[in-house]
Design an enzyme around this catalytic site. Sequence first.
Site, short mmCIF file in Angstrom:
data_model
loop_
_atom_site.label_atom_id
_atom_site.label_comp_id
_atom_site.label_asym_id
_atom_site.label_seq_id
_atom_site.Cartn_x
_atom_site.Cartn_y
_atom_site.Cartn_z
N GLY A 143 -6.87 -53.70 -42.63
CA GLY A 143 -5.51 -54.21 -42.51
C GLY A 143 -5.22 -54.30 -41.03
CG HIS A 144 -7.52 -55.95 -38.59
ND1 HIS A 144 -8.67 -56.55 -38.17
CD2 HIS A 144 -7.90 -54.72 -39.06
CE1 HIS A 144 -9.70 -55.74 -38.37
NE2 HIS A 144 -9.25 -54.63 -38.93
CG ASP B 104 -5.71 -47.96 -39.89
OD1 ASP B 104 -6.00 -49.13 -40.19
OD2 ASP B 104 -5.57 -47.06 -40.73
CD GLN C 96 -13.57 -51.21 -42.59
OE1 GLN C 96 -14.63 -51.80 -42.42
NE2 GLN C 96 -12.54 -51.80 -43.13
#
Length: 421
Positions: A40-41, A13, A221
């Site tokens: 989750g980009h 993140d 990640q």
Amino acid sequence: MKVDVLLGLQWGDEGKGKVVDYLASKYKVVARFQGGPNAGHTLEFDNIKHVLHQIPSGIFRDDIKNIVGNGVVLDPVIFKKEIEDLKKLGIEATKNLFVSKKTQLILPTHRLLDAHQEKLKGNSKIGSTLKGIGPTYQDKIGRQGLRVGDTLMSDFSERYEKLKSKHIAELDEEGRNQLKELEPAFIEAINYLKTLNLVDGEYFINAELEDGSNVLAEGAQGSLLDVDFGSYPFVTSSNTMVAGACSGLGVAPSKIGEVMGVFKAYCTRVGSGPFPTELFDETGERLRKEGHEFGATTGRPRRCGWLDLPALKYAVMINGVTQLFMMKADVLMSFDKVNVCTGYRLSDGTTTNKLPYDLVNESVEPIYTELPGWNDSMPASGKYEDLSENLQSYIKFIETEVGVPISIVSMGPDRSQTLIR
Ligand code: GDP
Ligand code: IMO
Ligand code: MG
């Protein structure tokens, strides 16, 4: 041409999606090489926010090919939904989207096993995203996984049933009941997947390089979640480091060009596991609030703390990082003072600037250097030189400590809030 690798240097993140989107116009191909829907980009431009989980972040540019490499674990149900969601925005993703036939498939039972295994761990749970990542990589290494290319074979159903029955034997009654609900969408998604561009990814990418296309490999990640070098066992199940780009795409180390390491001006972590500079006080709460630190995949609050230089230097070392990108400098705006951890005091009283072998059981107390805060937002001029002296000093301090230049400073979530040096 070369493969430039962009990866997270902390616990994920860091803002990878934003920079991949920003840089993508310079590339012909964007490739994901590991991880899966645990990622989750987030990308923001034209006042719209997009979160991508499995589709590479080059998808919003019309002239870029996007490939999901063999090192990825793919959930066909989530993949199909992502493509459909893009279609609602008028983006025909399938045209420029390619999937390696050697990519491993996440089955519904992998997701159920993920939840089951976490439940059995009790207090020592990893805090997995429950997307089936661990069990799918277990089957890959155990040489019994199913791959995207297998869906094209006439005996795919039998292979699926065989692996499924092994999984069912491990599940409890609740899991077995849930499977009945999940399976129809999976079968539908497999049939859909077969209609997409399924390719021999390693030939595809090497041919692109041969033809003069430069490739951007988009890590998921972060290095401190790497299965070998992260805070084991509180890690993900793939090699998130630069070597993962070679094995996850089928490119030789000699083809790697720049290694671009992304980090936040502070630290966050979601899920369980050691985090030496974590703040449990109101400063931590303020970082979470100002930085909107809630997971892009699970919505969980992220744990927050100060920048950890021993950890950052470690990540730079194992990846051979050639350029650093510092994200979210704007979030520290209005802090009078900021701390940076430059070493650790161990339980025996000695100090070190290296990451201890056992971060889980070794108590490490961060040693901080205090620096003056700043009040900067994105300069209207768009120029780095117009940042305050204090923020420039912070950047210089990190560069000197780490020994790698910071070539991008991000001052907000939007594509336009980016400073290049
Ligand atoms: P990724 O997984 O590395 O792509 O990062 P995430 O998308 O999960 O999390 C990064 C979050 O920070 C997202 O909500 C981004 O929109 C946001 N973000 C990225 N860069 C900046 C920045 O420079 N400033 C601020 N305030 N937010 C940013
Ligand atoms: P991006 O690409 C932050 C964390 C989970 C958990 C551990 C293992 O958005 O940076 P897994 O589901 O992989 O078995 O979970 O890793 N984790 C992430 N944390 N960002 C991510 O991806 C993550 N992907 C996994 O919270 O602690
Ligand atoms: Mg993320």
